[in-house]
Design an enzyme around this catalytic site. Sequence first.
Site, mmCIF file in Angstrom:
data_model
loop_
_atom_site.group_PDB
_atom_site.id
_atom_site.type_symbol
_atom_site.label_atom_id
_atom_site.label_comp_id
_atom_site.label_asym_id
_atom_site.label_seq_id
_atom_site.Cartn_x
_atom_site.Cartn_y
_atom_site.Cartn_z
ATOM 1 N N LEU A 9 38.276 81.859 -53.297
ATOM 2 C CA LEU A 9 39.209 82.265 -52.243
ATOM 3 C C LEU A 9 40.231 83.249 -52.802
ATOM 4 O O LEU A 9 40.625 83.152 -53.965
ATOM 5 C CB LEU A 9 39.930 81.039 -51.674
ATOM 6 C CG LEU A 9 39.034 79.920 -51.155
ATOM 7 C CD1 LEU A 9 39.856 78.691 -50.787
ATOM 8 C CD2 LEU A 9 38.235 80.403 -49.957
ATOM 9 N N LYS A 35 43.968 73.429 -61.997
ATOM 10 C CA LYS A 35 44.814 72.344 -61.476
ATOM 11 C C LYS A 35 44.077 71.565 -60.391
ATOM 12 O O LYS A 35 44.213 70.347 -60.277
ATOM 13 C CB LYS A 35 46.121 72.917 -60.930
ATOM 14 C CG LYS A 35 47.038 73.412 -62.042
ATOM 15 C CD LYS A 35 48.465 73.511 -61.587
ATOM 16 C CE LYS A 35 49.407 73.664 -62.773
ATOM 17 N NZ LYS A 35 49.082 74.832 -63.624
ATOM 18 N N THR A 60 69.169 71.496 -53.732
ATOM 19 C CA THR A 60 68.739 72.720 -53.033
ATOM 20 C C THR A 60 68.271 72.410 -51.612
ATOM 21 O O THR A 60 68.057 73.334 -50.834
ATOM 22 C CB THR A 60 67.597 73.459 -53.766
ATOM 23 O OG1 THR A 60 66.536 72.539 -54.000
ATOM 24 C CG2 THR A 60 68.061 74.066 -55.070
ATOM 25 N N SER A 65 58.878 79.589 -35.844
ATOM 26 C CA SER A 65 57.699 78.748 -35.642
ATOM 27 C C SER A 65 57.566 78.317 -34.180
ATOM 28 O O SER A 65 56.461 78.051 -33.716
ATOM 29 C CB SER A 65 57.780 77.527 -36.553
ATOM 30 O OG SER A 65 59.047 76.918 -36.429
ATOM 31 N N GLY A 68 61.770 73.876 -38.024
ATOM 32 C CA GLY A 68 62.849 73.530 -38.937
ATOM 33 C C GLY A 68 64.208 73.929 -38.394
ATOM 34 O O GLY A 68 65.211 73.264 -38.656
ATOM 35 N N ASP A 69 64.257 75.025 -37.649
ATOM 36 C CA ASP A 69 65.512 75.484 -37.071
ATOM 37 C C ASP A 69 65.195 76.342 -35.858
ATOM 38 O O ASP A 69 64.032 76.488 -35.484
ATOM 39 C CB ASP A 69 66.341 76.269 -38.108
ATOM 40 C CG ASP A 69 65.647 77.544 -38.554
ATOM 41 O OD1 ASP A 69 64.524 77.820 -38.092
ATOM 42 O OD2 ASP A 69 66.230 78.285 -39.358
ATOM 43 N N ASP A 115 70.334 79.964 -35.506
ATOM 44 C CA ASP A 115 70.697 81.327 -35.899
ATOM 45 C C ASP A 115 70.535 82.219 -34.685
ATOM 46 O O ASP A 115 69.552 82.078 -33.951
ATOM 47 C CB ASP A 115 69.775 81.852 -37.018
ATOM 48 C CG ASP A 115 70.058 81.198 -38.368
ATOM 49 O OD1 ASP A 115 71.145 80.617 -38.530
ATOM 50 O OD2 ASP A 115 69.185 81.282 -39.248
HETATM 51 P P1 8DG Z 1 60.461 76.684 -39.671
HETATM 52 O O1 8DG Z 1 61.824 77.140 -39.289
HETATM 53 O O2 8DG Z 1 59.815 75.852 -38.597
HETATM 54 O O3 8DG Z 1 60.442 75.976 -40.979
HETATM 55 O O4 8DG Z 1 59.507 77.956 -39.860
HETATM 56 P P2 8DG Z 1 59.813 79.500 -39.550
HETATM 57 O O5 8DG Z 1 60.535 79.637 -38.261
HETATM 58 O O6 8DG Z 1 58.537 80.235 -39.702
HETATM 59 O O7 8DG Z 1 60.725 79.939 -40.785
HETATM 60 P P3 8DG Z 1 62.219 80.518 -40.901
HETATM 61 O O8 8DG Z 1 62.669 80.281 -42.305
HETATM 62 O O9 8DG Z 1 63.117 79.968 -39.834
HETATM 63 O O10 8DG Z 1 62.070 82.071 -40.738
HETATM 64 C C1 8DG Z 1 61.885 82.694 -39.484
HETATM 65 C C2 8DG Z 1 61.098 83.948 -39.659
HETATM 66 O O11 8DG Z 1 61.812 84.928 -40.400
HETATM 67 C C3 8DG Z 1 59.856 83.737 -40.450
HETATM 68 O O12 8DG Z 1 58.850 83.145 -39.651
HETATM 69 C C4 8DG Z 1 59.550 85.136 -40.891
HETATM 70 C C5 8DG Z 1 60.913 85.743 -41.123
HETATM 71 N N1 8DG Z 1 61.175 85.778 -42.587
HETATM 72 C C6 8DG Z 1 60.450 86.492 -43.507
HETATM 73 N N2 8DG Z 1 60.943 86.312 -44.762
HETATM 74 C C7 8DG Z 1 61.985 85.451 -44.647
HETATM 75 C C8 8DG Z 1 62.864 84.871 -45.608
HETATM 76 O O13 8DG Z 1 62.783 85.130 -46.803
HETATM 77 N N3 8DG Z 1 63.805 84.014 -45.131
HETATM 78 C C9 8DG Z 1 63.900 83.718 -43.804
HETATM 79 N N4 8DG Z 1 64.840 82.849 -43.399
HETATM 80 N N5 8DG Z 1 63.064 84.267 -42.886
HETATM 81 C C10 8DG Z 1 62.125 85.110 -43.283
HETATM 82 O O14 8DG Z 1 59.478 87.198 -43.197
HETATM 83 CA CA CA Z 2 62.614 78.739 -37.916
HETATM 84 CA CA CA Z 3 65.530 80.409 -39.577
#
Ligand code: 8DG
Ligand code: CA
Ligand code: CA
Length: 332
Positions: free
Chosen positions: A64, A74, A103, A182, A191-192, A253
Site C-alpha cells: 500500500l 511493526k 497536550t 467532519s 470533535g468540534d 470556531d
Molecule cells: P473533528 O473535528 O471531528 O475531529 O474532525 P475535522 O473537522 O476533520 O478536523 P478539524 O481539526 O476540526 O479541522 C477542520 C478542517 O480544517 C479539516 O477537516 C481540514 C482543515 N485543516 C487542514 N489542516 C488543518 C490543521 O492543521 N489544523 C486544523 N485545525 N484544521 C486543518 O487541512
Molecule cells: Ca471539526
Molecule cells: Ca476545528
Amino acid sequence: MGKRKVPSGEDNPNHDFCDFLTELADYEKNVSRNVHKYNAYRKAASVLASHPTRITSGREAKKLSGIGEKISKKIDEFLETGKLQKLENIHGDAKNTAINLLTRISGVGPAKAQALVSEGITTLEELHKHKDKLNHHQMIGLKYFEDFEMRIPREEISQIETLLRKHLQQLDPQIRLTICGSYRRGREESGDIDALVSHPNYTSGRSKKPDILKNVVASLKSCGLITETISLGDTKFMGACRLDGDSVTRRLDIRLTPFDQYYCAVLYFTGSDMFNKEMRAHALEMGFTLNEYSLRPVGSTGVPGEPVEIHSEREIFECIGYPYKSPEERSM
Ligand code: 8DG
Ligand code: CA
Ligand code: CA
C-alpha cells in the site's frame, strides 16, 4: 491547531493497526516533536483505515502507498506478539504519559506540555493549582477538559446549525453560513464545530474589514448560545457554545471569509486534512497552487498568478482535473 485523530471505528477491519499507528503518531508529535514521523504514521493509519480487507502480514501492508519497511515490520511484530515493544516502552515512561495527557488540553501544545512537565506538573490536579502558568485559551481548555473530549453527536450540531441560521438571518439575511469539518463530511460525531460565514459586502479586494464577525458573535452571546470566548479577531472567533438545557459545552470556531474566497475556504475547512493534502498535491502537478484562500496558476518561474474566479466548490475540482468527490467521500 486541532487535536488530530484518524477515525478508526470497529467497522474498520484494520482498526487495531490504526490505533497503534495513531498512538505512535501522537508520540512523535507530542514527545519527540518529529513532524515527519508524525505525518508518516498518520498517513499509514489513514491508508489502512480505508483499506477494505484485513491485512494479514507486513508484506501485504507494504504494497500500500505510504507503508514502508519500518511500518510493515511493526505490523508483523503486532501480528506475531499482539503488542509493540516501542509502545510498551512509551507507556512505561511517566514523563511521556504526562506530556500526552497535558497536550489533550485545548490550547496546550507539545512545547507547553513539556515545559509544564519539566516544572513538575504532570496531572490535571497539579495544573489546577498552577493556573497562573496558563494563558486564557489553556485556562478554558482545562476548565472544560472533559466536555471538550466528548464527541459531538451529529443531531446536536444540526440543532446548533438551525439556531445559528435563525440568528444570522435576523442579523443580516445576506450572511452565508456553512458548517464545515467532519460534520459536513457526514460523520455521525465530530470533535468540534467549524462554522464558516461570509457576506457579499466583504471581499478580498477591500482593505477595511467589516464588523460582521464581531456582530455575529455579539448576537450569539446575547442569545446565550456562545458561552465562552477564547479569542476574537476580525476574521476568526474561537470559543465555546452550549445548547439550552444541554450540560455539555462544545468547542465552536467561526471564521469570516471574503465572499470571493468562500468556496476555497469551504473546501479547505471541510477537509479532511489528508484529503486536502492530496488535492493540493494534485493541483501542484497540474500547475496550480491551492489553499484556503484561492486557486492560482503557477507560472514557469514558480510565481503564482491571479486567483481563478470560482463560483462553486465543484469548479475547483474541474479546474485542476480532479474527479469530483462529495464531502462524504473526503473522509480519508
Ligand atoms: P473533528 O473535528 O471531528 O475531529 O474532525 P475535522 O473537522 O476533520 O478536523 P478539524 O481539526 O476540526 O479541522 C477542520 C478542517 O480544517 C479539516 O477537516 C481540514 C482543515 N485543516 C487542514 N489542516 C488543518 C490543521 O492543521 N489544523 C486544523 N485545525 N484544521 C486543518 O487541512
Ligand atoms: Ca471539526
Ligand atoms: Ca476545528
